[in-house]
Design a protein around this motif. Sequence first.
Motif, short mmCIF file in Angstrom:
data_model
loop_
_atom_site.label_atom_id
_atom_site.label_comp_id
_atom_site.label_asym_id
_atom_site.label_seq_id
_atom_site.Cartn_x
_atom_site.Cartn_y
_atom_site.Cartn_z
N PRO A 174 21.35 -16.18 -22.03
CA PRO A 174 20.56 -15.28 -21.53
C PRO A 174 19.55 -15.64 -20.38
O PRO A 174 19.21 -14.68 -19.63
N THR A 175 19.26 -16.92 -20.20
CA THR A 175 18.30 -17.40 -19.23
C THR A 175 19.24 -17.09 -17.78
O THR A 175 18.30 -16.54 -16.97
N VAL A 176 20.36 -17.60 -17.54
CA VAL A 176 20.78 -17.35 -16.45
C VAL A 176 21.24 -16.02 -16.20
O VAL A 176 21.64 -15.60 -15.02
N PHE A 177 21.61 -15.18 -17.04
CA PHE A 177 21.85 -13.65 -17.24
C PHE A 177 20.56 -13.07 -16.21
O PHE A 177 20.51 -12.07 -15.66
N GLU A 178 19.43 -13.49 -16.72
CA GLU A 178 18.06 -13.09 -15.95
C GLU A 178 18.37 -13.43 -14.56
O GLU A 178 17.69 -12.54 -13.68
N TRP A 179 18.71 -14.69 -14.16
CA TRP A 179 18.82 -15.06 -12.74
C TRP A 179 19.60 -14.25 -12.12
O TRP A 179 19.29 -13.80 -10.77
N ILE A 180 20.97 -13.62 -12.46
CA ILE A 180 21.79 -13.12 -11.84
C ILE A 180 21.29 -11.55 -11.57
O ILE A 180 21.71 -10.68 -10.67
N ARG A 181 20.46 -11.23 -12.44
CA ARG A 181 19.79 -9.83 -12.50
C ARG A 181 18.54 -9.88 -11.56
O ARG A 181 17.91 -8.61 -11.39
N ALA A 182 18.07 -10.68 -11.28
CA ALA A 182 16.85 -10.69 -10.54
C ALA A 182 16.59 -10.01 -9.12
O ALA A 182 17.76 -9.75 -8.44
N ASN A 183 15.42 -9.46 -8.92
CA ASN A 183 15.42 -8.57 -7.86
C ASN A 183 14.70 -9.24 -6.52
O ASN A 183 14.54 -8.62 -5.71
N ILE A 184 14.09 -10.50 -7.07
CA ILE A 184 13.48 -11.28 -5.80
C ILE A 184 14.62 -12.32 -5.46
O ILE A 184 14.63 -13.40 -6.12
N ILE A 185 15.17 -11.96 -4.43
CA ILE A 185 16.36 -13.12 -4.13
C ILE A 185 15.81 -13.65 -2.72
O ILE A 185 15.56 -13.07 -1.76
N TYR A 186 15.78 -14.92 -2.78
CA TYR A 186 15.44 -15.82 -1.37
C TYR A 186 16.58 -15.95 -0.66
O TYR A 186 16.71 -16.17 0.59
N PHE A 187 17.88 -16.39 -1.30
CA PHE A 187 18.93 -16.73 -0.88
C PHE A 187 20.32 -16.55 -1.22
O PHE A 187 20.36 -16.52 -2.70
N ASN A 188 21.34 -15.81 -0.53
CA ASN A 188 22.47 -15.30 -1.29
C ASN A 188 23.40 -15.27 -0.11
O ASN A 188 23.63 -14.89 0.81
N GLU A 189 24.52 -16.47 -0.38
CA GLU A 189 25.66 -16.64 0.34
C GLU A 189 26.88 -16.19 -0.38
O GLU A 189 28.11 -16.80 0.00
N LEU A 190 26.83 -15.40 -1.44
CA LEU A 190 28.14 -15.26 -2.28
C LEU A 190 28.71 -14.06 -1.73
O LEU A 190 28.02 -12.88 -1.70
N PRO A 191 30.05 -13.91 -1.63
CA PRO A 191 30.72 -12.71 -1.35
C PRO A 191 30.90 -11.67 -2.41
O PRO A 191 30.81 -12.11 -3.66
N ASP A 192 31.18 -10.63 -2.17
CA ASP A 192 31.09 -9.50 -3.03
C ASP A 192 30.37 -9.54 -4.20
O ASP A 192 30.54 -9.37 -5.45
N ASP A 250 38.55 -16.01 -11.81
CA ASP A 250 38.71 -15.14 -10.63
C ASP A 250 37.61 -15.55 -9.38
O ASP A 250 38.21 -15.74 -8.13
N TYR A 251 36.53 -15.34 -9.64
CA TYR A 251 35.59 -15.67 -8.71
C TYR A 251 35.44 -16.89 -8.36
O TYR A 251 35.37 -17.11 -7.20
N SER A 252 35.26 -17.67 -9.30
CA SER A 252 35.21 -19.08 -9.14
C SER A 252 36.37 -19.78 -8.01
O SER A 252 36.14 -20.49 -7.16
N PHE A 253 37.54 -19.20 -8.43
CA PHE A 253 38.71 -19.46 -7.50
C PHE A 253 38.54 -19.06 -6.10
O PHE A 253 38.77 -19.98 -5.23
N ASN A 254 38.24 -17.81 -5.98
CA ASN A 254 38.12 -17.31 -4.51
C ASN A 254 36.85 -18.07 -3.94
O ASN A 254 37.20 -18.09 -2.61
N LEU A 255 35.92 -18.16 -4.61
CA LEU A 255 34.95 -18.86 -3.84
C LEU A 255 35.07 -20.32 -3.45
O LEU A 255 34.82 -20.45 -2.37
N LYS A 256 35.79 -21.06 -4.26
CA LYS A 256 36.27 -22.36 -4.05
C LYS A 256 37.38 -22.37 -2.77
O LYS A 256 37.51 -23.49 -1.99
N MET A 257 38.28 -21.49 -2.77
CA MET A 257 39.10 -21.10 -1.87
C MET A 257 38.57 -21.05 -0.43
O MET A 257 38.73 -21.72 0.77
N LYS A 258 37.34 -20.25 -0.26
CA LYS A 258 36.86 -19.68 0.82
C LYS A 258 35.96 -21.19 1.55
O LYS A 258 36.09 -21.36 2.72
N PHE A 259 35.59 -21.93 0.58
CA PHE A 259 34.53 -23.08 0.86
C PHE A 259 35.48 -24.43 1.29
O PHE A 259 34.98 -25.07 2.05
N TYR A 260 36.50 -24.56 0.36
CA TYR A 260 37.07 -25.95 0.52
C TYR A 260 38.52 -25.89 1.30
O TYR A 260 39.09 -26.77 1.48
#
Length: 252
Positions: free
Chosen positions: A85-103, A241-251
């Motif tokens: 639940p702690t990290v679940f709150e993180w991904i739902r946060a409305n105060i976002i300082y930095f976001n480089e994640l696709p889709d 699926d998301y982890s695979f696509n993200l790592k393909m993008k960066f690596y």
Amino acid sequence: MRQEIDNLFKDIDEIPLFYIESGSRLWGIASPDSDYDVRGFHLQSKKQYFDFKKHRDIIEVMDGDFDFVSYDIDKMFGLLLKSNPTVFEWIRANIIYFNELPDWTNFRQDVITNFDFKALFHHYISLAKGNINLMETGKKFTYKTAFYCIRGLLSADLATRQIIPELLIDDLFKQFDNDNDVLKIAKETLDRKKSQKEKEEVIESDKQKILNAIKEFTSQLAPKEPNSSNKRQKLESVLTDYSFNLKMKFYV
């Protein structure tokens, strides 16, 4: 805050991905002296990722009122798979300082849809019980402790009804049709918390009233534990699926 994050990653190899404000500022209950609790996750550099040696999976920085914690994406996704639940709150946060994640919007919604309410319930009940113990033993009976306890109980109550608790406290209050005793106390203690310092003690004459209401509400919730949503396999597929696509993008 974006500049603080950029500066932090100038001297380290990891790749910043996503950072939000957590804690009291995210919930709309900050006191005048509240810290900035920046939380999120990063990707190991290509060199780190393909290295045979294991690298750290967490970055922690405490500098004045800047409290920063970042998890490696594998650690973060492992916690999401367990419906933490702690990290679940993180991904739902409305105060976002930095976001480089696709889709991001679609990914976030897929995680929310497949989260486990049983895990939410146990987290918030456990959070409440920990604060009850602090108040009962007299170790800490501040307005902050009382309020965090009640916020946990209200969130647990919503989880029993398969409703995701809102993060902003005013929106959380609106999820309840009637003001029960705990909700009334929550509103009273919130006003005191916002106007006082973090360590402001509850006045002696109110302590027993608050503790009795909290313990009674906790006992009422215990038999209402929700069943597991049984969506772990789907959630695992979303994260994989998301982890695979993200790592393909960066690596690659």
